[in-house]
Design a protein around this motif. Structure first.
Motif, PDB file in Angstrom:
ATOM      1  N   GLU A  56       0.855  -1.182   0.088  1.00 17.19           N
ATOM      2  CA  GLU A  56       0.044   0.059   0.224  1.00 17.19           C
ATOM      3  C   GLU A  56       0.788   1.375  -0.124  1.00 17.19           C
ATOM      4  O   GLU A  56       0.640   2.354  -0.828  1.00 17.19           O
ATOM      5  CB  GLU A  56      -1.029  -0.055   1.141  1.00 17.19           C
ATOM      6  N   LEU A  57       1.957   1.209   0.644  1.00 15.93           N
ATOM      7  CA  LEU A  57       2.840   2.420   0.799  1.00 15.93           C
ATOM      8  C   LEU A  57       3.422   2.601  -0.513  1.00 15.93           C
ATOM      9  O   LEU A  57       3.549   3.935  -1.115  1.00 15.93           O
ATOM     10  CB  LEU A  57       3.850   2.268   1.840  1.00 15.93           C
ATOM     11  N   LYS A  58       3.758   1.609  -1.314  1.00 12.45           N
ATOM     12  CA  LYS A  58       4.466   1.562  -2.627  1.00 12.45           C
ATOM     13  C   LYS A  58       3.418   2.346  -3.581  1.00 12.45           C
ATOM     14  O   LYS A  58       3.789   3.207  -4.208  1.00 12.45           O
ATOM     15  CB  LYS A  58       4.681   0.470  -3.229  1.00 12.45           C
ATOM     16  N   SER A  59       2.126   1.867  -3.333  1.00  7.67           N
ATOM     17  CA  SER A  59       1.162   2.723  -4.505  1.00  7.67           C
ATOM     18  C   SER A  59       0.789   3.896  -4.229  1.00  7.67           C
ATOM     19  O   SER A  59       0.829   4.827  -5.034  1.00  7.67           O
ATOM     20  CB  SER A  59       0.094   1.792  -4.583  1.00  7.67           C
ATOM     21  N   GLU A  60       0.848   4.179  -2.928  1.00  4.82           N
ATOM     22  CA  GLU A  60       0.660   5.750  -2.297  1.00  4.82           C
ATOM     23  C   GLU A  60       1.909   6.516  -2.986  1.00  4.82           C
ATOM     24  O   GLU A  60       1.586   7.704  -3.482  1.00  4.82           O
ATOM     25  CB  GLU A  60       0.832   5.832  -0.844  1.00  4.82           C
ATOM     26  N   LEU A  61       3.001   6.199  -2.924  1.00  8.07           N
ATOM     27  CA  LEU A  61       4.280   6.932  -3.245  1.00  8.07           C
ATOM     28  C   LEU A  61       4.432   6.957  -4.840  1.00  8.07           C
ATOM     29  O   LEU A  61       4.736   7.921  -5.303  1.00  8.07           O
ATOM     30  CB  LEU A  61       5.559   6.174  -2.593  1.00  8.07           C
ATOM     31  N   LYS A  62       3.897   5.889  -5.424  1.00  7.48           N
ATOM     32  CA  LYS A  62       3.901   5.926  -6.901  1.00  7.48           C
ATOM     33  C   LYS A  62       2.920   6.884  -7.371  1.00  7.48           C
ATOM     34  O   LYS A  62       3.241   7.827  -8.426  1.00  7.48           O
ATOM     35  CB  LYS A  62       3.337   4.666  -7.452  1.00  7.48           C
ATOM     36  N   GLN A  63       1.677   7.165  -6.830  1.00  7.33           N
ATOM     37  CA  GLN A  63       0.954   7.964  -6.977  1.00  7.33           C
ATOM     38  C   GLN A  63       1.063   9.380  -6.892  1.00  7.33           C
ATOM     39  O   GLN A  63       1.039  10.407  -7.500  1.00  7.33           O
ATOM     40  CB  GLN A  63      -0.505   7.950  -6.251  1.00  7.33           C
ATOM     41  N   LYS A  64       2.115   9.606  -5.971  1.00  9.94           N
ATOM     42  CA  LYS A  64       2.977  10.852  -5.701  1.00  9.94           C
ATOM     43  C   LYS A  64       3.907  11.411  -6.540  1.00  9.94           C
ATOM     44  O   LYS A  64       4.478  12.439  -6.560  1.00  9.94           O
ATOM     45  CB  LYS A  64       3.413  11.139  -4.393  1.00  9.94           C
TER      46      LYS A  64
END
Ligand code: G6P
Length: 610
Positions: free
Chosen positions: A107-115
């Motif tokens: 989940e953290l990876k997808s959040e960061l990718k979105q940023k």
């Protein structure tokens, strides 16, 4: 698992301290490594696949000066062993080294990718670099950014992070993975294990779970994750620098096998009364032990094997029922525990995640806890109600040897104490058992004299692809341990079985291509039964190596292809004796095969992930 080292101080010393520290930590993981050095506000990173020697080669004559730096040696969990997956990981101005597993990384990876953060490695660790950098980009200070990042990640972690934006500090997190700060004059150190920094300082601050340390050249500030300052005492640790040298031996493993008489003596010291009449365990509350109605012993790998022997010794001498559990299974097995249960956790390193998690579970369920460990102040030592230290000295070889024999000694001592507490053994029994105990160092010394004979056996047997080790009673776990040694360092398939169980299936494997190694001291209660098993193997053309005590094989030579004869000894002590030739056997076979004995493939000395 992975090893971490960090330094801040003299720009000219940084590279050397990081590389030397990593070399001393290589036993923790060795599939890739890297360092990041911050020179004023420019980060220089070098990484390499393989051992630290590869990293050294790559760095070559490069000066790599800088006021601070971080280093890492990896044991892969997420992503294959490769240069891109090696630490340090970077994001913009931030670099990070990490030991552990980030459980919520998807989940953290997808959040960061979105940023908009781009991931270049397959590791979970890269997330930490992006999280800290994200805070910095939003105008937060380094401390706030690191704290914010650390609060977001779930799972066991030891982390060190640096940034070009505030190039005068390193920030460290400890969360269920060990990391310490070493104090110096105008310089400070960070390490996942003390051996990395012991040549430079013995002033150690142990961080607790949830601690964040801001390490500057002349100051160390420790806070919790809410920013509240916490005090952690400085501890002076002693360590024998000779433990980190091979001392003329080709490998640490061989050196450590040969150190066993000494480590046995050191372990006995202080546990036996001056007149050799009784056994004492300083600091152990025997009154509390007296109330114990049930014991569970648990550990992993070699330590688990010592638990199996511990069970038999304790039950024999005290009649307290003992269950044995593999640490990684215990936590999820819904164990039956109450306040009259004693859980004995065994761990050389005192840091194994499976074992420390099992310990926490035992405590949560209300058990009394006792640790048997080799590392002073280790996580398991600190978490347990009571501790008995083995005094094996630092064990570097990944395959455990001297730690195992000292664990067995401690179990034997403890069994006597419990037997006495329960009124099951007399003072006379104890004083006769003490005689056996004090004879152990000399006994091992005599067995080490068989080294040349074992080397010759290794020449004869090194080409076989499968081995079976058989024992009964106290020597069944030795069959497991002997087989484990061979697997670990020679990469030869080996199975340990209870000799009597052989006929119920595994005997189908036996033919002239599968050597069978019996471990059968003559005074074992089941000796005649094991002779029956020996005949069964010979009847199927099996090749037999027979390890016994003096004259144990005299009447059975026709069934035996090769004999290893060790001196007679008390049966309760016999596992400490019988394992020594098996350690040597595995060592010499591995040496002929040319494997990496001290750092066998895929393994790590200290496994801090579950
Ligand atoms: C690792 C090592 C083994 C060791 C096991 C338990 O798997 O490679 O040699 O027996 O961990 O380690 P501990 O430090 O808890 O005894």
């Amino acid at each position: 698992m992975c090893g971490i080292v960090g330094y801040i101080g003299d720009a000219k010393k940084t590279k050397q301290i990081l590389l030397e520290g990593l070399l001393r930590l290589e036993y923790r993981g060795y599939d890739s490594s890297g360092i990041a050095v911050l020179n004023k506000s420019v980060t220089n990173i070098v990484k390499a696949k393989g051992k630290i020697a590869e990293l050294q080669k790559k760095i070559g004559k490069e000066k790599l000066e800088g006021q601070l730096g971080i280093g890492h040696t990896r044991w892969a969990t997420h992503g294959i062993a490769s240069e891109v997956n090696a630490h340090p990981h970077t994001s913009g101005t931030t670099s990070v080294v990490h030991n552990g597993i980030i459980e919520n990384y998807v989940e953290l990876k997808s959040e960061l990718k979105q940023k908009g953060f781009k991931f270049i490695s397959d590791t979970d660790s890269e997330i930490l670099a992006h999280l800290v950098e994200s805070g910095l980009e939003n105008g937060k200070s380094f401390t706030e950014s690191a704290r914010g990042a650390f609060k977001k990640v779930k799972g066991a972690c030891a982390v060190v992070v640096i940034t070009e934006r505030e190039p005068e500090k390193l920030i460290v997190l400890r969360n269920f993975s060990p990391v310490v700060v070493g104090l110096g004059e105008n310089e400070n150190y960070i390490a996942s294990d003390i051996p990395a920094i012991i040549p430079y300082t013995n002033r150690i601050v142990y961080l607790e779970d949830g601690d964040m340390a801001i390490v500057e050249k002349n100051e160390v500030t420790i806070t919790d994750l809410n920013g509240t300052e916490v005090k952690r005492e400085e501890v002076l640790v002693s360590s024998d620098p000779a433990s980190f040298e091979k001392g003329g031996f080709k490998h640490f493993m061989l050196k450590e096998i040969y150190e066993q008489p000494r480590s046995a003596l050191d372990t006995l010291r202080g546990k036996i009364s001056g007149d050799f009449s009784s056994i004492e365990l300083a600091g152990i509350n025997t009154k509390q032990l007296n109330k114990i109605k049930k014991i569970i012993t648990l550990g992993c790998g070699t330590s688990y094997h010592s638990c199996l022997i511990g069970k038999l010794l304790i039950e024999n001498l005290s009649r307290i029922p003992v269950e044995v559990s593999i640490a990684s299974e215990f936590r999820y097995s819904n164990p039956i525990i109450d306040q009259d249960t004693l859980v004995i956790v065994v761990s050389q390193s005192g840091e194994t995640a499976d074992t420390s998690e099992a310990l926490l579970e035992a405590k949560r369920l209300g058990a009394k806890t006792l640790a048997i460990t080799n590392v002073f102040n280790s996580k398991i030592a600190r978490e347990s109600d009571q501790v008995i230290y083995t005094r094996a000295g630092t064990e570097i070889g990944v395959a455990s040897t001297k730690a195992f024999t000292t664990q067995l000694l401690v179990f034997y001592i403890l069994s006597n104490i419990l037997g006495k507490a329960k009124g099951r053994i007399s003072e006379e029994d104890i004083s006769s058992n003490v005689k056996s105990l004090v004879g152990v160092p000399l006994l091992i010394e005599k067995i080490l004299k068989l080294d040349d004979q074992i080397k010759a056996l290794a020449q004869k047997y090194n080409n076989f692809n499968n081995f079976i080790f058989l024992g009964r009673g106290l020597n069944f776990p030795i069959a497991l341990e002997g087989a484990l040694k061979l697997k670990e360092i020679s990469y030869i398939h080996a199975e340990g079985y209870a000799a009597g169980e052989m006929k119920h299936g595994p005997i189908a494997l036996v033919d002239e291509n599968v050597p069978v190694l019996f471990i059968a001291p003559k005074n074992g209660a089941n000796f005649t039964k094991i002779i029956g098993n020996l005949r069964e193997i010979k009847a199927r053309n099996g090749l037999v190596i027979f390890l016994t005590t003096e004259k144990g094989a005299d009447e059975y030579k026709e069934y035996i292809d090769d004999l290893i004869e060790i001196p007679n000894c008390d049966y309760n002590i016999s596992p400490i004796a019988t394992i020594v030739p098996l350690q040597l056997f595995a060592y010499h076979i591995a040496r002929i095969k040319g494997t990496d004995i001290d750092q066998p493939r895929n393994l790590a000395k200290v496994v801090t992930v579950e």
